[in-house]
Design a protein around this motif. Structure first.
Motif, PDB file in Angstrom:
ATOM      1  N   PRO A 171       0.821  -1.219   0.000  1.00  0.00           N
ATOM      2  CA  PRO A 171       0.000   0.000   0.000  1.00  0.00           C
ATOM      3  C   PRO A 171       0.855   1.271   0.000  1.00  0.00           C
ATOM      4  O   PRO A 171       0.405   2.317   0.468  1.00  0.00           O
ATOM      5  CB  PRO A 171      -0.787  -0.101   1.307  1.00  0.00           C
ATOM      6  CG  PRO A 171      -0.470  -1.432   1.898  1.00  0.00           C
ATOM      7  CD  PRO A 171       0.820  -1.878   1.313  1.00  0.00           C
ATOM      8  N   GLN A 172       2.066   1.195  -0.525  1.00  0.00           N
ATOM      9  CA  GLN A 172       3.039   2.274  -0.373  1.00  0.00           C
ATOM     10  C   GLN A 172       2.476   3.679  -0.630  1.00  0.00           C
ATOM     11  O   GLN A 172       2.531   4.552   0.217  1.00  0.00           O
ATOM     12  CB  GLN A 172       4.244   2.017  -1.288  1.00  0.00           C
ATOM     13  CG  GLN A 172       5.364   3.024  -1.136  1.00  0.00           C
ATOM     14  CD  GLN A 172       5.931   3.058   0.269  1.00  0.00           C
ATOM     15  OE1 GLN A 172       6.036   2.026   0.923  1.00  0.00           O
ATOM     16  NE2 GLN A 172       6.258   4.233   0.763  1.00  0.00           N
ATOM     17  N   THR A 173       1.922   3.881  -1.831  1.00  0.00           N
ATOM     18  CA  THR A 173       1.510   5.264  -2.130  1.00  0.00           C
ATOM     19  C   THR A 173       0.293   5.671  -1.292  1.00  0.00           C
ATOM     20  O   THR A 173       0.162   6.816  -0.901  1.00  0.00           O
ATOM     21  CB  THR A 173       1.221   5.460  -3.631  1.00  0.00           C
ATOM     22  OG1 THR A 173       0.388   4.398  -4.061  1.00  0.00           O
ATOM     23  CG2 THR A 173       2.489   5.464  -4.445  1.00  0.00           C
ATOM     24  N   PHE A 214       0.499  -8.321  -3.247  1.00  0.00           N
ATOM     25  CA  PHE A 214       0.498  -9.259  -4.377  1.00  0.00           C
ATOM     26  C   PHE A 214       1.668  -8.944  -5.302  1.00  0.00           C
ATOM     27  O   PHE A 214       1.803  -7.805  -5.752  1.00  0.00           O
ATOM     28  CB  PHE A 214      -0.815  -9.118  -5.154  1.00  0.00           C
ATOM     29  CG  PHE A 214      -2.040  -9.256  -4.283  1.00  0.00           C
ATOM     30  CD1 PHE A 214      -2.667 -10.478  -4.140  1.00  0.00           C
ATOM     31  CD2 PHE A 214      -2.559  -8.156  -3.593  1.00  0.00           C
ATOM     32  CE1 PHE A 214      -3.797 -10.606  -3.330  1.00  0.00           C
ATOM     33  CE2 PHE A 214      -3.678  -8.276  -2.786  1.00  0.00           C
ATOM     34  CZ  PHE A 214      -4.303  -9.511  -2.656  1.00  0.00           C
ATOM     35  N   ARG A 215       2.492  -9.920  -5.563  1.00  0.00           N
ATOM     36  CA  ARG A 215       3.605  -9.696  -6.501  1.00  0.00           C
ATOM     37  C   ARG A 215       3.721 -10.900  -7.418  1.00  0.00           C
ATOM     38  O   ARG A 215       3.828 -12.031  -6.955  1.00  0.00           O
ATOM     39  CB  ARG A 215       4.919  -9.473  -5.739  1.00  0.00           C
ATOM     40  CG  ARG A 215       4.848  -8.202  -4.917  1.00  0.00           C
ATOM     41  CD  ARG A 215       6.130  -7.836  -4.204  1.00  0.00           C
ATOM     42  NE  ARG A 215       5.807  -6.752  -3.279  1.00  0.00           N
ATOM     43  CZ  ARG A 215       6.626  -6.251  -2.365  1.00  0.00           C
ATOM     44  NH1 ARG A 215       7.850  -6.720  -2.273  1.00  0.00           N
ATOM     45  NH2 ARG A 215       6.250  -5.269  -1.572  1.00  0.00           N
ATOM     46  N   ASP A 216       3.699 -10.608  -8.706  1.00  0.00           N
ATOM     47  CA  ASP A 216       3.752 -11.686  -9.695  1.00  0.00           C
ATOM     48  C   ASP A 216       5.207 -11.992 -10.025  1.00  0.00           C
ATOM     49  O   ASP A 216       5.689 -11.650 -11.090  1.00  0.00           O
ATOM     50  CB  ASP A 216       2.967 -11.257 -10.943  1.00  0.00           C
ATOM     51  CG  ASP A 216       2.830 -12.393 -11.936  1.00  0.00           C
ATOM     52  OD1 ASP A 216       3.256 -13.518 -11.600  1.00  0.00           O
ATOM     53  OD2 ASP A 216       2.322 -12.164 -13.040  1.00  0.00           O
ATOM     54  N   GLY A 270      11.936  -6.881   7.822  1.00  0.00           N
ATOM     55  CA  GLY A 270      11.240  -5.612   7.623  1.00  0.00           C
ATOM     56  C   GLY A 270      12.141  -4.660   6.859  1.00  0.00           C
ATOM     57  O   GLY A 270      13.367  -4.799   6.902  1.00  0.00           O
ATOM     58  N   GLY A 271      11.510  -3.721   6.170  1.00  0.00           N
ATOM     59  CA  GLY A 271      12.310  -2.742   5.450  1.00  0.00           C
ATOM     60  C   GLY A 271      11.502  -1.487   5.234  1.00  0.00           C
ATOM     61  O   GLY A 271      10.268  -1.551   5.105  1.00  0.00           O
ATOM     62  N   GLY A 272      12.180  -0.360   5.227  1.00  0.00           N
ATOM     63  CA  GLY A 272      11.467   0.889   4.992  1.00  0.00           C
ATOM     64  C   GLY A 272      12.429   2.013   4.738  1.00  0.00           C
ATOM     65  O   GLY A 272      13.630   1.796   4.567  1.00  0.00           O
ATOM     66  N   SER A 273      11.874   3.219   4.741  1.00  0.00           N
ATOM     67  CA  SER A 273      12.723   4.373   4.447  1.00  0.00           C
ATOM     68  C   SER A 273      12.040   5.664   4.862  1.00  0.00           C
ATOM     69  O   SER A 273      10.830   5.698   5.109  1.00  0.00           O
ATOM     70  CB  SER A 273      13.022   4.430   2.949  1.00  0.00           C
ATOM     71  OG  SER A 273      11.816   4.520   2.215  1.00  0.00           O
TER      72      SER A 273
HETATM   73  N1  ASP Z   1       6.292  -0.621   0.839  1.00  0.00           N
HETATM   74  C1  ASP Z   1       7.606  -1.066   1.163  1.00  0.00           C
HETATM   75  C2  ASP Z   1       7.768  -2.527   0.756  1.00  0.00           C
HETATM   76  O1  ASP Z   1       6.797  -3.212   0.534  1.00  0.00           O
HETATM   77  C3  ASP Z   1       7.952  -0.920   2.598  1.00  0.00           C
HETATM   78  C4  ASP Z   1       8.102   0.508   3.031  1.00  0.00           C
HETATM   79  O2  ASP Z   1       8.926   1.234   2.447  1.00  0.00           O
HETATM   80  O3  ASP Z   1       7.422   0.903   3.989  1.00  0.00           O
HETATM   81  O4  ASP Z   1       8.877  -3.023   0.724  1.00  0.00           O
END
Ligand code: ASP
Length: 608
Positions: free
Chosen positions: A194-196, A216-218, A506-509
């Motif tokens: 749901p990033q954006t 979902f990632r193809d 986990g990952g983010g920015s």
């Molecule tokens: N939306 C990012 C991901 O799915 C995570 C994030 O940057 O919060 O990797």
């Protein structure tokens, strides 16, 4: 009333109590004229004793495994106790029973050590879900989600749902698409995350958002991935990186405590991406054990400079080292006694296509301070001693050295380190080690498209003092082989990953929140103005209406559960998972749809 108690509830203190239970017949054992049945439900197993008369009635009904039974009876002490069962002190002396439903003989035994193979268990997943093992995994999953929700709620986060039918903006993985009937020829995409939306929620002022959400990632399903998976997705406004690290360090520790009873008291160790790559060859190092890489020679740039030029090994006449871009070593503790056969086996291991190395050099560090190596011809004892000292090897260690091109060799030594760690028993699943990896590169080079792609995603902000490098340099890469020399290769992001036992959980920015910088970012990724407006006009527009500084993170919920549950596979922690080809073998999906549906969707197939 179908039942007064569950099958996991009755104990010695309940002896003489009248009870009604309902559940599934797990095992049926006949002893002469009496019958024992283990009755199972979600809560446990209780032994039922059918006397002579009732046993005869059971026989008439041909009671079989997995029949659904209801019994009335009296709790009594068992003559032979079963210490392995919480209800093992008692049994129900059945007074009357009714068979609520019959069952076919199940295709595999519904027990901890089932005789069913993977495929069969997937096909009959609803039966597999009756097994204790699988049930425990789902219970753990529920405990993790409860803990995460509690923690986030206590910290003022609000769970907000975001849509699943969205616009296709492939960046990173491929989108799954859904045809629109009402808009012929047009398609929705399912969100990769749901990033954006979570960023838009920040613009809307919901300064602490979370959602336990399906993504979902193809993608081609490499080891243990699922086309649909779940994230604990979070975003915060008015935060710096440090605020996010602290908040989610708190969350993971809370989950550890609630779910595993573990007090993870120490501060989570932090490591830069460069250090992780340099010392472990990997951006998600398993730090449950040491065995760091010794970089004898490397094209890897640290702080903008090549940091290992190979003085210790160059010029000895050993062409493989002389000509290699990268030569890296690990000292495996205490493995001096490895036989020729064992070393050959490990050599074959690094030559497998997945690793792809040409060979493996070894140096044995004898206890008397001498050395024995597969390259004795080129390196005398003194040189070997210097290499061993550089690799931090102790007497009785076995040093392995790999040589080749930078990326491949670094990856290979990382895999070898993990494999040796595994062989030495250093990767215990009951031991948990968390790590933050920080300062990721903003860009990654895509060989396929000869351009820069976002390492995390295009909304990640460069570090403030790297913005200048991004703006003032042309992103075009003239010589593909020399992409590492391009100024973009050294731009770092305020991006972070949380790593648990060698897995990214986990990952983010910190995000870009100004329209002009976001536009520059799209341009750096080779996206024209038109294209960026078409794909992300909504976000660029929103940034013009008072977007606050913000940042976030998402946790891979399925993976987190599997590690906490001590399993290699995320499938065990998903009620209805897909197999490695992305199929749901129980539903037999995906499947063809009929002509009428296709017509409604204005779709003509081109499949032979
Ligand atoms: N939306 C990012 C991901 O799915 C995570 C994030 O940057 O919060 O990797």
């Amino acid at each position: 009333m179908y039942r007064t108690h569950t099958c996991g509830e009755l104990r010695a203190k309940d002896i003489n109590l009248a009870a009604t239970l309902a559940g599934w017949a797990q095992t049926i054992r006949k002893f002469g004229s009496i019958t024992f049945v283990d009755l199972r439900d979600r809560y446990g197993i209780t032994q039922l004793l059918f006397g002579e008369e009732l046993s005869a009635q059971l026989n008439e009904n041909a009671l079989g495994r997995e029949f659904v039974l209801q019994v009335n009876g009296i709790v009594q002490a068992r003559s032979s106790k079963n210490m392995g069962l919480p209800t093992g002190d008692i049994e129900i002396k059945v007074k009357s029973f009714s068979i609520l439903n019959k069952s076919m003989t199940p295709p595999f035994t519904i027990q901890d050590d089932t005789d069913g193979g993977d495929d069969l268990r997937m096909k009959f997943r609803y039966l597999d879900l009756r097994r204790n093992e699988v049930k425990k995994s789902l219970e753990l999953r529920y405990a993790v989600s409860r803990a995460a929700r509690n923690y986030l709620h206590e910290n003022n986060f609000m769970e907000i749902e975001t849509p699943f039918l969205i616009k296709s903006t492939p960046e990173g993985a491929r989108d799954f698409v859904v045809p629109s009937r009402m808009n012929a020829g047009q398609f929705y995409a399912l969100p990769q995350s749901p990033q954006t939306f979570k960023q838009l929620l920040m613009v809307s002022g919901y300064d602490r958002y979370y959602q336990i959400v399906r993504c979902f990632r193809d993608e081609d399903l490499r080891a243990d991935r699922q086309p649909e998976f779940t994230q604990i997705d979070c975003e915060m406004s008015f935060v710096e990186q440090e605020d996010i690290l602290n908040m989610f360090e708190g969350m993971i520790k809370y989950i550890f405590k609630q779910v595993k009873g573990i007090d993870y008291a120490e501060k989570i160790h932090r490591m830069t991406w460069e250090d992780a790559m340099w010392d472990y060859g990997n951006d998600k190092p398993d730090i449950r054990f040491d065995m760091k890489i010794a970089n004898l020679k490397s094209a890897f740039k640290r702080n903008g400079k090549i940091a290992a030029t190979g003085e210790l090994i160059n010029g000895a006449g050993f062409g493989i080292f002389d000509n290699a871009e990268t030569v890296v070593a690990i000292a495996v503790p205490g493995c001096i006694d490895y036989t020729r056969k064992q070393i050959d086996e490990i050599t074959d291991w690094v030559k497998r296509p997945q690793i792809g190395m040409q060979g493996l050099v070894n140096i044995k560090c004898n206890d008397d301070g001498t050395f024995k190596s597969s390259v004795d011809k080129f390196y005398n004892d003194e040189k070997l001693k210097a290499i061993a000292a550089f690799a931090n090897a102790k007497p009785s260690d076995l040093i392995f050295i790999l040589a080749g091109t930078e990326e491949k060799t670094r990856k290979a030594i990382s895999e070898l380190r993990l494999e040796m760690g595994r062989r030495l028993g250093c990767r215990k699943k009951e031991e948990f080690k968390l790590l933050w990896v920080l300062d990721f590169p903003l860009f990654e080079y895509s060989e396929e498209d000869n351009r820069w792609v976002a390492r995390h995603h295009p909304f990640t902000a460069p570090k403030p003092d790297h913005i200048g490098t991004m703006i003032s340099n042309d992103p075009v890469i003239t010589k593909a082989a020399e992409y590492l020399k391009h100024p973009y290769a050294s731009i770092k992001a305020n991006a972070y990953d949380m790593v648990l036992n060698g897995n990214e959980i986990g990952g983010g920015s910190i995000r870009i929140f100004q329209r002009d910088l976001q536009e520059k970012m799209f341009a750096a990724l080779g996206m024209g103005r038109e294209e960026s407006l078409h794909k992300f006009g909504f976000l660029l527009g929103a940034f013009e209406y008072g977007a606050p500084p913000h940042g976030g993170i998402a946790f891979g919920f399925d993976r987190l559960c599997s590690i906490l549950g001590g399993s290699e596979s995320i499938r065990d922690f998903i009620a209805f998972p897909k197999n490695n080809s992305g199929r749901d073998v129980m539903l037999d999906a995906p499947s063809a749809i009929d002509e009428k549906q296709l017509k409604e969707l204005s779709i003509q197939l081109n499949v032979k």
